[in-house]
Design an enzyme around this catalytic site. Structure first.
Site, PDB file in Angstrom:
ATOM      1  N   TYR A  50      -8.697  21.711  21.897  1.00  0.00           N
ATOM      2  CA  TYR A  50      -9.136  21.123  20.629  1.00  0.00           C
ATOM      3  C   TYR A  50      -9.767  19.757  20.860  1.00  0.00           C
ATOM      4  O   TYR A  50      -9.250  18.912  21.590  1.00  0.00           O
ATOM      5  CB  TYR A  50      -7.956  20.960  19.649  1.00  0.00           C
ATOM      6  CG  TYR A  50      -8.379  20.175  18.421  1.00  0.00           C
ATOM      7  CD1 TYR A  50      -9.151  20.775  17.442  1.00  0.00           C
ATOM      8  CD2 TYR A  50      -8.065  18.826  18.281  1.00  0.00           C
ATOM      9  CE1 TYR A  50      -9.596  20.066  16.340  1.00  0.00           C
ATOM     10  CE2 TYR A  50      -8.502  18.093  17.182  1.00  0.00           C
ATOM     11  CZ  TYR A  50      -9.264  18.728  16.214  1.00  0.00           C
ATOM     12  OH  TYR A  50      -9.713  18.002  15.134  1.00  0.00           O
ATOM     13  N   HIS A 102     -19.608  13.084   9.096  1.00  0.00           N
ATOM     14  CA  HIS A 102     -18.412  12.382   8.615  1.00  0.00           C
ATOM     15  C   HIS A 102     -18.721  11.019   7.995  1.00  0.00           C
ATOM     16  O   HIS A 102     -17.836  10.396   7.408  1.00  0.00           O
ATOM     17  CB  HIS A 102     -17.410  12.187   9.761  1.00  0.00           C
ATOM     18  CG  HIS A 102     -16.690  13.448  10.143  1.00  0.00           C
ATOM     19  ND1 HIS A 102     -17.323  14.648  10.317  1.00  0.00           N
ATOM     20  CD2 HIS A 102     -15.366  13.687  10.394  1.00  0.00           C
ATOM     21  CE1 HIS A 102     -16.441  15.574  10.662  1.00  0.00           C
ATOM     22  NE2 HIS A 102     -15.243  15.020  10.709  1.00  0.00           N
ATOM     23  N   ASN A 123     -11.985   9.191  14.989  1.00  0.00           N
ATOM     24  CA  ASN A 123     -10.638   9.651  14.696  1.00  0.00           C
ATOM     25  C   ASN A 123      -9.625   8.565  15.059  1.00  0.00           C
ATOM     26  O   ASN A 123      -9.292   8.375  16.219  1.00  0.00           O
ATOM     27  CB  ASN A 123     -10.371  10.930  15.500  1.00  0.00           C
ATOM     28  CG  ASN A 123      -9.161  11.711  15.034  1.00  0.00           C
ATOM     29  OD1 ASN A 123      -8.659  12.543  15.758  1.00  0.00           O
ATOM     30  ND2 ASN A 123      -8.695  11.458  13.830  1.00  0.00           N
ATOM     31  N   TYR A 158      14.606 -20.691 -12.737  1.00  0.00           N
ATOM     32  CA  TYR A 158      14.508 -19.901 -11.509  1.00  0.00           C
ATOM     33  C   TYR A 158      13.196 -20.145 -10.758  1.00  0.00           C
ATOM     34  O   TYR A 158      13.172 -20.103  -9.526  1.00  0.00           O
ATOM     35  CB  TYR A 158      14.614 -18.407 -11.833  1.00  0.00           C
ATOM     36  CG  TYR A 158      15.995 -17.927 -12.205  1.00  0.00           C
ATOM     37  CD1 TYR A 158      17.054 -18.806 -12.397  1.00  0.00           C
ATOM     38  CD2 TYR A 158      16.232 -16.569 -12.373  1.00  0.00           C
ATOM     39  CE1 TYR A 158      18.310 -18.346 -12.735  1.00  0.00           C
ATOM     40  CE2 TYR A 158      17.495 -16.098 -12.713  1.00  0.00           C
ATOM     41  CZ  TYR A 158      18.524 -16.989 -12.895  1.00  0.00           C
ATOM     42  OH  TYR A 158      19.778 -16.531 -13.231  1.00  0.00           O
ATOM     43  N   ARG A 185      14.167 -23.289  -8.898  1.00  0.00           N
ATOM     44  CA  ARG A 185      15.391 -23.227  -8.108  1.00  0.00           C
ATOM     45  C   ARG A 185      15.361 -22.116  -7.054  1.00  0.00           C
ATOM     46  O   ARG A 185      15.966 -22.232  -5.987  1.00  0.00           O
ATOM     47  CB  ARG A 185      16.579 -23.029  -9.056  1.00  0.00           C
ATOM     48  CG  ARG A 185      17.909 -23.248  -8.414  1.00  0.00           C
ATOM     49  CD  ARG A 185      19.110 -23.120  -9.334  1.00  0.00           C
ATOM     50  NE  ARG A 185      18.881 -22.726 -10.690  1.00  0.00           N
ATOM     51  CZ  ARG A 185      19.678 -21.902 -11.379  1.00  0.00           C
ATOM     52  NH1 ARG A 185      20.747 -21.375 -10.791  1.00  0.00           N
ATOM     53  NH2 ARG A 185      19.437 -21.609 -12.637  1.00  0.00           N
ATOM     54  N   PHE A 237      -3.123   9.837  14.579  1.00  0.00           N
ATOM     55  CA  PHE A 237      -4.137   9.367  13.635  1.00  0.00           C
ATOM     56  C   PHE A 237      -3.589   9.177  12.228  1.00  0.00           C
ATOM     57  O   PHE A 237      -4.248   8.603  11.368  1.00  0.00           O
ATOM     58  CB  PHE A 237      -5.293  10.378  13.571  1.00  0.00           C
ATOM     59  CG  PHE A 237      -4.814  11.794  13.389  1.00  0.00           C
ATOM     60  CD1 PHE A 237      -4.262  12.205  12.197  1.00  0.00           C
ATOM     61  CD2 PHE A 237      -4.886  12.695  14.427  1.00  0.00           C
ATOM     62  CE1 PHE A 237      -3.793  13.500  12.031  1.00  0.00           C
ATOM     63  CE2 PHE A 237      -4.419  13.994  14.270  1.00  0.00           C
ATOM     64  CZ  PHE A 237      -3.871  14.402  13.066  1.00  0.00           C
ATOM     65  N   GLU A 279      -5.281  19.694   7.024  1.00  0.00           N
ATOM     66  CA  GLU A 279      -4.767  18.329   6.878  1.00  0.00           C
ATOM     67  C   GLU A 279      -4.069  18.268   5.514  1.00  0.00           C
ATOM     68  O   GLU A 279      -4.625  17.778   4.533  1.00  0.00           O
ATOM     69  CB  GLU A 279      -5.911  17.331   7.013  1.00  0.00           C
ATOM     70  CG  GLU A 279      -6.556  17.419   8.401  1.00  0.00           C
ATOM     71  CD  GLU A 279      -7.938  16.787   8.490  1.00  0.00           C
ATOM     72  OE1 GLU A 279      -8.360  16.147   7.510  1.00  0.00           O
ATOM     73  OE2 GLU A 279      -8.588  16.945   9.539  1.00  0.00           O
TER      74      GLU A 279
END
Length: 511
Positions: free
Chosen positions: A53, A83, A195, A279, A282, A326, A412
């Site tokens: 792959y 992409h 990637n 607050y 403080r 990734f 994915e």
């Protein structure tokens, strides 16, 4: 100008120096050898025609498609072209430069199987100040930041756009003038370039730097406001930290204690009858301290990620391993955590802004910090602006990492949404910087009504830097330009390389 070396451990300060100060980048000889060794394994697999792959297959849902030897080189360019689907406003130049550095560094670690020329070309872009134009939207944070990294990779191929004076210019118009020769990709290199988590990690790294500087600056402004509002520094005593020894709380308390030393305002009300403060005065150590602790946690996660190999597959000794480094979940969760912390941080700033202008709480100062209220509204509406910013921060604090939308035909099926988490974080940091500018403006205006009393010498140093940016008149004036000047002053300090200022407040027996 010093050099920053890729392939050896990087720290956030070095990323800032390259991203914002344009320091030069270099690849050590041992790193080049490491990459060459990793590349030989990829070439060995190719020669044996094994199906692996990312080396000789398609990508994502197309992982089962075997690519012929003749098409492998075309595949490398195609993955980048296909992409590069980012849209929207571009990432800032410093973010893109940081992403380029981190991508070069990750590939130089020797787990990716790319030739040294790939990292050399990324470093050449940095050193020649050629910055890709990268749209901010389109990454789901797994497989890493595909779209943003593809826009960066386009420039290596002499395609896409680069920044020139803040505008997008076709790459080839710039590279030819600067003598940059485009990269000819070899097998696996297209996938390795796109990637990984480097775009979101770049944003997180820059944000952490800025947050560390912001806490120091915010504590100084808070000390000024608190002194003007007649706060007691007893709440910052060492015994408070002994009783509840969170690291950040103790650092902030010790800093506040120092910032009150020598204040004539403090001496003027030392024996008053009030036994405790609100607050927002403080509890500054408790709130700012845990924000600082959150940033320290984020710093550790970011530096691990910066120094990781996050592409797929990884090359290790005699193996090429398909895995999931990734996935951006570490970045997504930390960015969301930091956004939530800063939203709370900003909420406390807004409460002090209100106390400074509100005649019910500002210890005898004129209503809305104007001597002629009614005719003049003074600083009344600056608190409205602060409230609007806090409301936006609360909306942005919804965690992006809680969501996942499957991509790539269910291959994915769980993504991090880490880029969106980081983009939200950027907006919240900008809003908190605006809140700090408003608090500083209100505090310095209020201090004028306390004169001739002086605050502490440390506080007066800050006043002397900001007061010249504000007009002397106490009547109503158009103040937008003054706000911008104060915010710009603060932003410059926030964007400097952080200097580990907290070390000045650590080191005694109880820390």
């Amino acid at each position: 100008m010093s050099l920053v070396y890729v392939g050896h451990r990087l720290k956030i300060q070095e990323v800032i120096k390259v991203a914002r100060n344009f320091e030069k980048v270099e690849i050590p000889e041992d790193v080049l050898k490491r990459m060459e060794k990793s590349r030989k394994k990829v070439e060995s697999v190719l020669s044996q025609e094994k199906v692996v792959y990312g080396v000789n297959t398609g990508f994502g849902a197309l992982a089962t498609v075997k690519i012929s030897k003749e098409e492998l080189l075309k595949l490398q360019e195609n993955i980048i072209l296909s992409h590069a689907c980012g849209i929207g406003d571009p990432l800032s130049e410093d973010i893109v430069r940081a992403a380029m550095l981190l991508r070069a560094h990750s590939l130089a670690l020797g787990f990716s199987g790319v030739r040294p020329i790939v990292v050399e070309k990324l470093c050449e872009l940095l050193n020649k100040r050629i910055t890709p134009f990268v749209p901010s939207k389109g990454s789901v944070g797994a497989s890493g930041d595909l779209a943003p990294l593809s826009h960066i990779a386009l420039v290596l191929l002499n395609k896409g756009y680069v920044y020139v004076d803040g505008k997008a210019i076709p790459t080839q118009e710039v590279t030819a003038k600067l003598g940059f020769e485009p990269l000819q990709l070899a097998e696996k290199e297209g996938l390795s370039l796109v990637n990984g988590t480097q775009a979101m990690t770049a944003i997180l790294a820059l944000c952490i730097n800025d947050c560390l500087n912001m806490v120091e600056l915010a504590t100084r402004i808070a000390a000024l406001s608190s002194d003007i509002l007649f706060a007691s520094p007893d709440a910052y005593s060492k015994v408070v930290g002994i009783a509840r020894p969170h690291r950040g709380q103790k650092i902030v308390a010790k800093m506040l204690e120092k910032l009150f030393q020598g204040s004539k305002i403090r001496e003027s009300h030392k024996n008053c009858l009030r036994v405790q403060d609100a607050y927002s005065l403080r509890c500054i150590p408790q709130v700012y301290g845990v924000v600082l602790d959150t940033i320290f946690y984020a710093l550790n996660i970011a530096e691990i990620e910066m120094n990781s190999a996050t592409d797929n597959p990884l090359v290790y000794e005699d193996e090429i391993i398909s895995q999931g480094n990734f996935h951006g979940e570490p970045i997504a969760l930390v960015a969301d955590f930091l956004t939530i912390a800063l939203t709370s941080f900003g909420n406390m700033i807004e409460r002090r802004i209100d106390r400074l202008v509100n005649p019910k709480t500002n210890e005898g100062l004129p209503a809305f910090l104007t001597p002629h209220s009614g005719t003049n509204s003074g600083y009344m509406i600056w608190q409205y602006t602060a409230a609007a910013l806090c409301n936006e921060n609360k909306i942005l604090s919804h965690p992006a990492s809680c969501d996942t939308i499957p991509t790539s035909a269910y291959q994915e099926d769980h993504v991090s949404m880490g880029m969106n988490a980081c983009l939200k974080l950027l907006k919240v940091i900008d809003n908190v910087t605006s809140l700090l500018a408003i608090e500083a403006m209100c505090a310095i205006r209020a201090l004028r009504f306390r004169r001739p009393l002086t605050t502490s010498p440390e506080n007066e140093k800050l006043v002397s830097q900001i007061e010249p940016l504000l007009i002397d008149k106490l009547e109503d004036e158009f103040m937008y330009d003054q706000f911008v000047s104060v915010k710009d002053f603060l932003q410059k300090k926030i964007k400097n390389v952080y200097n580990e200022w907290w070390l000045d407040y650590e080191g005694d027996d109880n820390l």
